[in-house]
Scaffold this active site. Structure first.
Site, PDB file in Angstrom:
ATOM      1  N   LYS A 175      15.819   2.959 -17.488  1.00 29.87           N
ATOM      2  CA  LYS A 175      17.092   2.788 -18.221  1.00 29.87           C
ATOM      3  C   LYS A 175      16.904   3.148 -19.697  1.00 29.87           C
ATOM      4  CE  LYS A 175      17.259  -1.642 -17.223  1.00 29.87           C
ATOM      5  NZ  LYS A 175      15.989  -1.817 -16.483  1.00 29.87           N
ATOM      6  N   ARG A 228      23.465  -8.565 -17.535  1.00 26.73           N
ATOM      7  CA  ARG A 228      22.316  -8.919 -16.691  1.00 26.73           C
ATOM      8  C   ARG A 228      22.749  -9.839 -15.552  1.00 26.73           C
ATOM      9  NH1 ARG A 228      17.751  -6.540 -19.227  1.00 26.73           N
ATOM     10  NH2 ARG A 228      15.892  -7.493 -18.430  1.00 26.73           N
ATOM     11  N   ARG A 278       3.070   1.411 -18.752  1.00 27.12           N
ATOM     12  CA  ARG A 278       3.846   1.588 -19.990  1.00 27.12           C
ATOM     13  C   ARG A 278       3.038   1.148 -21.214  1.00 27.12           C
ATOM     14  NH1 ARG A 278       9.733  -0.645 -20.497  1.00 27.12           N
ATOM     15  NH2 ARG A 278       8.791  -2.517 -19.625  1.00 27.12           N
ATOM     16  N   ARG A 313       3.343  -4.088 -23.611  1.00 19.27           N
ATOM     17  CA  ARG A 313       4.334  -5.139 -23.872  1.00 19.27           C
ATOM     18  C   ARG A 313       3.854  -6.416 -23.225  1.00 19.27           C
ATOM     19  NH1 ARG A 313      10.461  -3.241 -22.579  1.00 19.27           N
ATOM     20  NH2 ARG A 313      10.481  -5.139 -21.347  1.00 19.27           N
ATOM     21  N   ARG A 365       9.917 -11.229 -13.628  1.00 17.22           N
ATOM     22  CA  ARG A 365      11.085 -10.408 -14.015  1.00 17.22           C
ATOM     23  C   ARG A 365      11.751  -9.790 -12.790  1.00 17.22           C
ATOM     24  NH1 ARG A 365       8.359  -6.428 -17.909  1.00 17.22           N
ATOM     25  NH2 ARG A 365      10.354  -5.362 -17.962  1.00 17.22           N
TER      26      ARG A 365
HETATM   27  P1  AP5 Z   1      11.709   2.384 -19.252  1.00 19.60           P
HETATM   28  O1  AP5 Z   1      12.603   3.512 -19.546  1.00 19.60           O
HETATM   29  O2  AP5 Z   1      11.205   1.566 -20.384  1.00 19.60           O
HETATM   30  O3  AP5 Z   1      12.341   1.446 -18.125  1.00 19.60           O
HETATM   31  P2  AP5 Z   1      13.491   0.346 -18.219  1.00 19.60           P
HETATM   32  O4  AP5 Z   1      14.335   0.482 -17.009  1.00 19.60           O
HETATM   33  O5  AP5 Z   1      14.155   0.425 -19.547  1.00 19.60           O
HETATM   34  O6  AP5 Z   1      12.589  -0.941 -18.057  1.00 19.60           O
HETATM   35  P3  AP5 Z   1      12.406  -2.231 -18.948  1.00 19.60           P
HETATM   36  O7  AP5 Z   1      11.154  -2.889 -18.421  1.00 19.60           O
HETATM   37  O8  AP5 Z   1      12.416  -1.937 -20.423  1.00 19.60           O
HETATM   38  O9  AP5 Z   1      13.660  -3.036 -18.570  1.00 19.60           O
HETATM   39  P4  AP5 Z   1      13.859  -4.514 -18.577  1.00 19.60           P
HETATM   40  O10 AP5 Z   1      15.278  -4.571 -18.235  1.00 19.60           O
HETATM   41  O11 AP5 Z   1      12.976  -5.346 -17.742  1.00 19.60           O
HETATM   42  O12 AP5 Z   1      13.404  -4.939 -20.064  1.00 19.60           O
HETATM   43  P5  AP5 Z   1      14.282  -5.289 -21.331  1.00 19.60           P
HETATM   44  O13 AP5 Z   1      13.539  -4.838 -22.514  1.00 19.60           O
HETATM   45  O14 AP5 Z   1      15.696  -4.902 -21.135  1.00 19.60           O
HETATM   46  O15 AP5 Z   1      10.446   2.979 -18.433  1.00 19.60           O
HETATM   47  C1  AP5 Z   1       9.367   2.187 -18.026  1.00 19.60           C
HETATM   48  C2  AP5 Z   1       8.073   3.041 -18.089  1.00 19.60           C
HETATM   49  O16 AP5 Z   1       8.139   4.131 -17.168  1.00 19.60           O
HETATM   50  C3  AP5 Z   1       7.814   3.707 -19.448  1.00 19.60           C
HETATM   51  O17 AP5 Z   1       6.441   3.737 -19.655  1.00 19.60           O
HETATM   52  C4  AP5 Z   1       8.366   5.114 -19.314  1.00 19.60           C
HETATM   53  O18 AP5 Z   1       7.694   6.004 -20.165  1.00 19.60           O
HETATM   54  C5  AP5 Z   1       8.108   5.407 -17.833  1.00 19.60           C
HETATM   55  N1  AP5 Z   1       9.178   6.193 -17.205  1.00 19.60           N
HETATM   56  C6  AP5 Z   1      10.505   6.012 -17.363  1.00 19.60           C
HETATM   57  N2  AP5 Z   1      11.194   6.865 -16.588  1.00 19.60           N
HETATM   58  C7  AP5 Z   1      10.278   7.594 -15.913  1.00 19.60           C
HETATM   59  C8  AP5 Z   1      10.378   8.624 -14.937  1.00 19.60           C
HETATM   60  N3  AP5 Z   1      11.553   9.076 -14.495  1.00 19.60           N
HETATM   61  N4  AP5 Z   1       9.252   9.139 -14.448  1.00 19.60           N
HETATM   62  C9  AP5 Z   1       8.057   8.688 -14.877  1.00 19.60           C
HETATM   63  N5  AP5 Z   1       7.897   7.715 -15.785  1.00 19.60           N
HETATM   64  C10 AP5 Z   1       8.989   7.166 -16.300  1.00 19.60           C
HETATM   65  O19 AP5 Z   1      14.283  -6.912 -21.268  1.00 19.60           O
HETATM   66  C11 AP5 Z   1      13.127  -7.652 -21.564  1.00 19.60           C
HETATM   67  C12 AP5 Z   1      13.466  -9.133 -21.549  1.00 19.60           C
HETATM   68  O20 AP5 Z   1      14.482  -9.441 -22.544  1.00 19.60           O
HETATM   69  C13 AP5 Z   1      14.054  -9.701 -20.239  1.00 19.60           C
HETATM   70  O21 AP5 Z   1      13.041 -10.029 -19.317  1.00 19.60           O
HETATM   71  C14 AP5 Z   1      14.811 -10.945 -20.763  1.00 19.60           C
HETATM   72  O22 AP5 Z   1      13.928 -11.993 -21.045  1.00 19.60           O
HETATM   73  C15 AP5 Z   1      15.380 -10.447 -22.086  1.00 19.60           C
HETATM   74  N6  AP5 Z   1      16.735  -9.848 -21.915  1.00 19.60           N
HETATM   75  C16 AP5 Z   1      17.074  -8.542 -22.112  1.00 19.60           C
HETATM   76  N7  AP5 Z   1      18.394  -8.348 -21.869  1.00 19.60           N
HETATM   77  C17 AP5 Z   1      18.891  -9.564 -21.522  1.00 19.60           C
HETATM   78  C18 AP5 Z   1      20.184 -10.011 -21.138  1.00 19.60           C
HETATM   79  N8  AP5 Z   1      21.226  -9.147 -21.050  1.00 19.60           N
HETATM   80  N9  AP5 Z   1      20.349 -11.309 -20.839  1.00 19.60           N
HETATM   81  C19 AP5 Z   1      19.325 -12.186 -20.923  1.00 19.60           C
HETATM   82  N10 AP5 Z   1      18.057 -11.830 -21.271  1.00 19.60           N
HETATM   83  C20 AP5 Z   1      17.848 -10.525 -21.571  1.00 19.60           C
END
Ligand code: AP5
Length: 225
Positions: free
Chosen positions: A17, A93, A132, A165, A176
């Site tokens: 994402k 979420r 990552r 991270r 998660r």
């Molecule tokens: P990446 O693009 O970073 O993936 P992502 O889907 O963004 O994954 P995240 O782990 O960042 O999402 P998340 O929702 O768990 O974390 P968030 O920060 O929102 O890609 C991942 C890896 O793969 C990278 O190394 C990239 O280079 C590689 N990659 C990507 N695409 C690729 C491809 N096509 N091919 C090969 N490699 C690829 O949330 C973190 C925490 O914050 C949550 O756990 C929660 O505690 C809190 N939080 C965030 N939002 C909320 C909310 N709305 N409500 C409550 N708590 C929240």
């Protein structure tokens, strides 16, 4: 250049994402709003009080309370640079956050155009999160195998040190994914019922996925005046 585009990217942790949101944001010059990034900023700016609470929750892989996150997003989408739309990554979420978002937008006489769901296999998610690495200075995203930095452990863009991270450690990832299954997966049917859901494979390479996404947005006339 599009006049407006209000998009949600849905999918499990590691679906890509953030990676796709950044590319779309550069292409269409519409802000990428990541609640994960907004919350990490709070931790840095306010290491005590709220920051400490947020840090603890994220470290445990749980969701930060809806009220905190929804308020952050409501403030962010009212900023001037989001007048032509936004790409939401990591929000909503759960169904409660989705309803709150609808209410905030309705007040501005706006609505979401589409929610794109990156359907991603478990194996791919685990590989991506384990590999990552992020820059401790500018936040740029790398992957040890898929998107490696030119020099090991050093950011290509600013020379900062690459780190893992805290919530990408095995145990937190497990939590998660469980939280995603229990709380977030239900959003797929929420947007399906609103006829706003579209599905793309999250298992594609970055360039294949980005191509599929742009084709979808053009086909759906999401980029509108
Ligand atoms: P990446 O693009 O970073 O993936 P992502 O889907 O963004 O994954 P995240 O782990 O960042 O999402 P998340 O929702 O768990 O974390 P968030 O920060 O929102 O890609 C991942 C890896 O793969 C990278 O190394 C990239 O280079 C590689 N990659 C990507 N695409 C690729 C491809 N096509 N091919 C090969 N490699 C690829 O949330 C973190 C925490 O914050 C949550 O756990 C929660 O505690 C809190 N939080 C965030 N939002 C909320 C909310 N709305 N409500 C409550 N708590 C929240």
């Amino acid at each position: 250049m599009p006049e407006a585009m209000r998009l949600i990217l849905l999918g499990p942790p590691g679906a890509g994402k953030g990676t796709h949101a950044k590319l779309l944001s550069e292409r269409y010059r519409i802000p990428h709003i990541s609640t994960g990034d907004l919350l990490r900023e709070i931790q840095n700016k306010d290491p005590l009080g709220l920051g400490q609470r947020v840090q603890r929750t994220m470290k445990e892989g749980k969701l930060v309370p809806d009220q905190i996150v929804t308020q952050l997003v409501a403030e962010r989408i009212r900023r001037k640079d989001a007048a032509r739309g936004f790409i939401l990554d990591g929000f909503p979420r759960n169904v409660h956050q989705a309803r709150e978002l609808d209410t905030v937008l309705k007040y501005e006489e706006e609505s979401i155009d589409l929610a794109v769901y990156f359907e991603t296999s478990h194996r791919v998610v685990i590989e991506r999160l384990a590999g990552r690495r992020v820059c401790s200075h500018c936040g740029a995203n790398f992957h040890l195998v898929n998107i490696p930095p030119r020099k090991a452990e050093i950011c290509d863009f600013c020379g900062g040190r690459l780190i893992q991270r805290e919530d990408d450690r095995e145990e937190t990832v497990r939590k998660r994914l469980q939280v995603y299954k229990e709380e977030t997966a239900g959003l797929v049917s929420y947007y399906e019922q609103l006829k706003k859901l579209r599905v793309i494979s999250g298992d594609l390479t970055v360039s294949e996925g980005q191509k599929a996404l742009i084709e979808l947005l053009e086909r759906e006339h999401v980029i509108h005046d």
